[in-house]
Design a protein around this motif. Structure first.
Motif, PDB file in Angstrom:
ATOM      1  N   ILE A   4       0.683  -1.234   0.092  1.00  0.00           N
ATOM      2  CA  ILE A   4       0.087   0.058  -0.070  1.00  0.00           C
ATOM      3  C   ILE A   4       0.662   1.374   0.077  1.00  0.00           C
ATOM      4  CG2 ILE A   4      -2.176  -1.138   1.234  1.00  0.00           C
ATOM      5  CD1 ILE A   4      -1.032   0.383   3.682  1.00  0.00           C
ATOM      6  N   THR A   5       0.247   2.380  -0.565  1.00  0.00           N
ATOM      7  CA  THR A   5       0.773   3.653  -0.650  1.00  0.00           C
ATOM      8  C   THR A   5      -0.261   4.749  -0.078  1.00  0.00           C
ATOM      9  OG1 THR A   5       2.649   3.162  -2.282  1.00  0.00           O
ATOM     10  CG2 THR A   5       2.229   5.273  -1.893  1.00  0.00           C
ATOM     11  N   LEU A   6       0.254   5.318   0.931  1.00  0.00           N
ATOM     12  CA  LEU A   6      -0.836   6.316   1.302  1.00  0.00           C
ATOM     13  C   LEU A   6       0.040   7.481   2.030  1.00  0.00           C
ATOM     14  CD1 LEU A   6      -2.362   5.406   4.912  1.00  0.00           C
ATOM     15  CD2 LEU A   6      -1.227   3.820   3.505  1.00  0.00           C
ATOM     16  N   THR A   7      -0.774   8.778   1.902  1.00  0.00           N
ATOM     17  CA  THR A   7      -0.047   9.868   2.445  1.00  0.00           C
ATOM     18  C   THR A   7      -0.679  10.209   4.024  1.00  0.00           C
ATOM     19  OG1 THR A   7       0.078  11.014   0.196  1.00  0.00           O
ATOM     20  CG2 THR A   7       0.238  12.264   1.987  1.00  0.00           C
ATOM     21  N   VAL A   8       0.204  10.183   4.794  1.00  0.00           N
ATOM     22  CA  VAL A   8      -0.086  10.376   6.030  1.00  0.00           C
ATOM     23  C   VAL A   8       0.328  11.721   6.962  1.00  0.00           C
ATOM     24  CG1 VAL A   8      -0.188   9.548   8.631  1.00  0.00           C
ATOM     25  CG2 VAL A   8      -0.345   7.812   6.552  1.00  0.00           C
ATOM     26  N   ASN A   9      -0.355  12.565   7.167  1.00  0.00           N
ATOM     27  CA  ASN A   9      -0.023  13.951   7.484  1.00  0.00           C
ATOM     28  C   ASN A   9       1.151  14.472   6.481  1.00  0.00           C
ATOM     29  OD1 ASN A   9      -1.397  13.403  10.003  1.00  0.00           O
ATOM     30  ND2 ASN A   9       0.496  12.460  11.188  1.00  0.00           N
ATOM     31  N   GLY A  10       0.667  14.372   5.337  1.00  0.00           N
ATOM     32  CA  GLY A  10       1.453  15.025   4.383  1.00  0.00           C
ATOM     33  C   GLY A  10       2.659  14.382   3.813  1.00  0.00           C
ATOM     34  N   LYS A  11       3.068  13.016   4.449  1.00  0.00           N
ATOM     35  CA  LYS A  11       4.058  12.322   3.898  1.00  0.00           C
ATOM     36  C   LYS A  11       3.775  10.969   3.512  1.00  0.00           C
ATOM     37  CE  LYS A  11       7.305  14.148   7.638  1.00  0.00           C
ATOM     38  NZ  LYS A  11       7.864  13.908   8.876  1.00  0.00           N
ATOM     39  N   THR A  12       4.260  10.636   2.224  1.00  0.00           N
ATOM     40  CA  THR A  12       4.081   9.343   1.493  1.00  0.00           C
ATOM     41  C   THR A  12       4.744   8.141   1.936  1.00  0.00           C
ATOM     42  OG1 THR A  12       3.518  10.571  -0.538  1.00  0.00           O
ATOM     43  CG2 THR A  12       3.950   8.217  -0.822  1.00  0.00           C
ATOM     44  N   HIS A  13       3.877   7.309   2.476  1.00  0.00           N
ATOM     45  CA  HIS A  13       4.554   5.834   3.031  1.00  0.00           C
ATOM     46  C   HIS A  13       3.921   4.908   2.095  1.00  0.00           C
ATOM     47  CE1 HIS A  13       5.379   7.858   6.828  1.00  0.00           C
ATOM     48  NE2 HIS A  13       4.203   8.472   6.639  1.00  0.00           N
ATOM     49  N   HIS A  25      -3.963   0.072  13.586  1.00  0.00           N
ATOM     50  CA  HIS A  25      -2.631  -0.753  13.908  1.00  0.00           C
ATOM     51  C   HIS A  25      -1.526  -0.261  13.095  1.00  0.00           C
ATOM     52  CE1 HIS A  25      -4.494  -2.686  17.159  1.00  0.00           C
ATOM     53  NE2 HIS A  25      -5.521  -3.266  16.242  1.00  0.00           N
ATOM     54  N   TYR A  26      -1.870  -0.138  11.581  1.00  0.00           N
ATOM     55  CA  TYR A  26      -0.873   0.236  10.762  1.00  0.00           C
ATOM     56  C   TYR A  26      -0.259   1.670  11.263  1.00  0.00           C
ATOM     57  CZ  TYR A  26       1.171   2.209   6.597  1.00  0.00           C
ATOM     58  OH  TYR A  26       2.196   2.735   5.608  1.00  0.00           O
ATOM     59  N   LEU A  27      -1.099   2.648  11.612  1.00  0.00           N
ATOM     60  CA  LEU A  27      -0.599   4.009  11.935  1.00  0.00           C
ATOM     61  C   LEU A  27       0.124   3.777  13.161  1.00  0.00           C
ATOM     62  CD1 LEU A  27      -4.156   5.691  11.262  1.00  0.00           C
ATOM     63  CD2 LEU A  27      -1.940   5.869  10.051  1.00  0.00           C
ATOM     64  N   ARG A  28      -0.290   3.070  14.411  1.00  0.00           N
ATOM     65  CA  ARG A  28       0.114   2.986  15.674  1.00  0.00           C
ATOM     66  C   ARG A  28       1.729   2.128  15.418  1.00  0.00           C
ATOM     67  NH1 ARG A  28      -1.722   4.305  20.295  1.00  0.00           N
ATOM     68  NH2 ARG A  28      -0.975   2.737  21.266  1.00  0.00           N
ATOM     69  N   ASP A  29       1.718   1.011  14.733  1.00  0.00           N
ATOM     70  CA  ASP A  29       2.822   0.009  14.993  1.00  0.00           C
ATOM     71  C   ASP A  29       3.628   0.188  13.667  1.00  0.00           C
ATOM     72  OD1 ASP A  29       1.163  -0.935  17.127  1.00  0.00           O
ATOM     73  OD2 ASP A  29       0.445  -2.429  16.155  1.00  0.00           O
ATOM     74  N   THR A  30       3.104   0.497  12.750  1.00  0.00           N
ATOM     75  CA  THR A  30       4.057   0.657  11.509  1.00  0.00           C
ATOM     76  C   THR A  30       4.650   1.971  11.637  1.00  0.00           C
ATOM     77  OG1 THR A  30       2.876  -1.029  10.408  1.00  0.00           O
ATOM     78  CG2 THR A  30       4.499   0.213   9.010  1.00  0.00           C
ATOM     79  N   LEU A  31       3.850   3.033  11.686  1.00  0.00           N
ATOM     80  CA  LEU A  31       4.165   4.544  11.484  1.00  0.00           C
ATOM     81  C   LEU A  31       4.636   5.014  12.830  1.00  0.00           C
ATOM     82  CD1 LEU A  31       1.778   5.896   8.755  1.00  0.00           C
ATOM     83  CD2 LEU A  31       4.024   4.574   8.602  1.00  0.00           C
ATOM     84  N   GLY A  32       4.325   4.556  13.749  1.00  0.00           N
ATOM     85  CA  GLY A  32       4.730   4.895  15.244  1.00  0.00           C
ATOM     86  C   GLY A  32       3.753   6.138  15.625  1.00  0.00           C
ATOM     87  N   LEU A  33       2.634   6.358  14.997  1.00  0.00           N
ATOM     88  CA  LEU A  33       1.965   7.449  15.388  1.00  0.00           C
ATOM     89  C   LEU A  33       0.691   6.978  16.308  1.00  0.00           C
ATOM     90  CD1 LEU A  33       1.465   8.819  11.525  1.00  0.00           C
ATOM     91  CD2 LEU A  33       2.709   9.663  13.400  1.00  0.00           C
ATOM     92  N   THR A  34       1.316   7.291  17.669  1.00  0.00           N
ATOM     93  CA  THR A  34       0.494   6.690  18.696  1.00  0.00           C
ATOM     94  C   THR A  34      -0.442   7.362  19.453  1.00  0.00           C
ATOM     95  OG1 THR A  34       2.243   7.069  20.361  1.00  0.00           O
ATOM     96  CG2 THR A  34       2.355   4.939  19.410  1.00  0.00           C
TER      97      THR A  34
END
Length: 157
Positions: A4-13, A25-34
């Motif tokens: 997957i490719t998505l933009t989170v808070n202006g950054k592409t992941h 869980h993707y946001l928290r565990d993969t990106l560290g956005l807790t």
């Protein structure tokens, strides 16, 4: 595994994810956005509310793979680093939080409300918060915090 490719808070992941991985869980565990909290995993509490393509949703109700190509804003992306969004300031100034667990979801839901209705009545705020549960505050100060943000935003315009 889907990629997957998505933009989170202006950054592409871009990541490979298990098909059953929930977006929260993707946001928290993969990106560290807790800041996006996991409260119930059943979409009942609203602690995991984010903005998904400009609309408030509960991130525990969507698979990460379903978010491919989307733009997401979490509580961490609501205001520039080092600054408070008017809602964050309102929750601080009006004592709209106690334990703070529901606060990110409440703020994200309220930001969506204010984007559609910049001057909501108390009743409209209470209706706009339906689906977000706070077990500590009784909601009165949360409503005041949202009114504070609406007034501050109106002055800034």
């Amino acid at each position: 595994m889907p990629k997957i490719t998505l933009t989170v808070n202006g950054k592409t992941h871009t990541h490979e994810v298990e098909g059953r991985l929930l977006l929260v869980h993707y946001l928290r565990d993969t990106l560290g956005l807790t800041g996006t909290h996991v409260g119930c995993d059943t979409s009942s509490c609203g602690a995991c509310t984010i903005h998904f393509d400009g609309k408030a949703i509960k991130s525990c109700s969507l698979l990460a793979a379903q978010a491919d190509g989307s733009s997401i804003t979490t509580i961490e992306g609501l205001a520039p680093e080092g600054e408070l969004h008017p809602l964050q300031e309102g929750f601080k100034e009006e004592h709209g939080l106690q334990c703070g667990f529901c606060t990110p979801g409440m703020i994200m839901c309220a930001a969506d409300l204010l984007s559609h209705n910049p001057d909501p009545s108390e009743q409209e705020i209470r209706e706009g918060l339906e689906g977000n549960i706070c077990r500590c505050t009784g909601y009165h100060n949360i409503v005041r915090a949202i009114q504070y943000a609406a007034q501050k935003s109106a002055v800034a315009v």
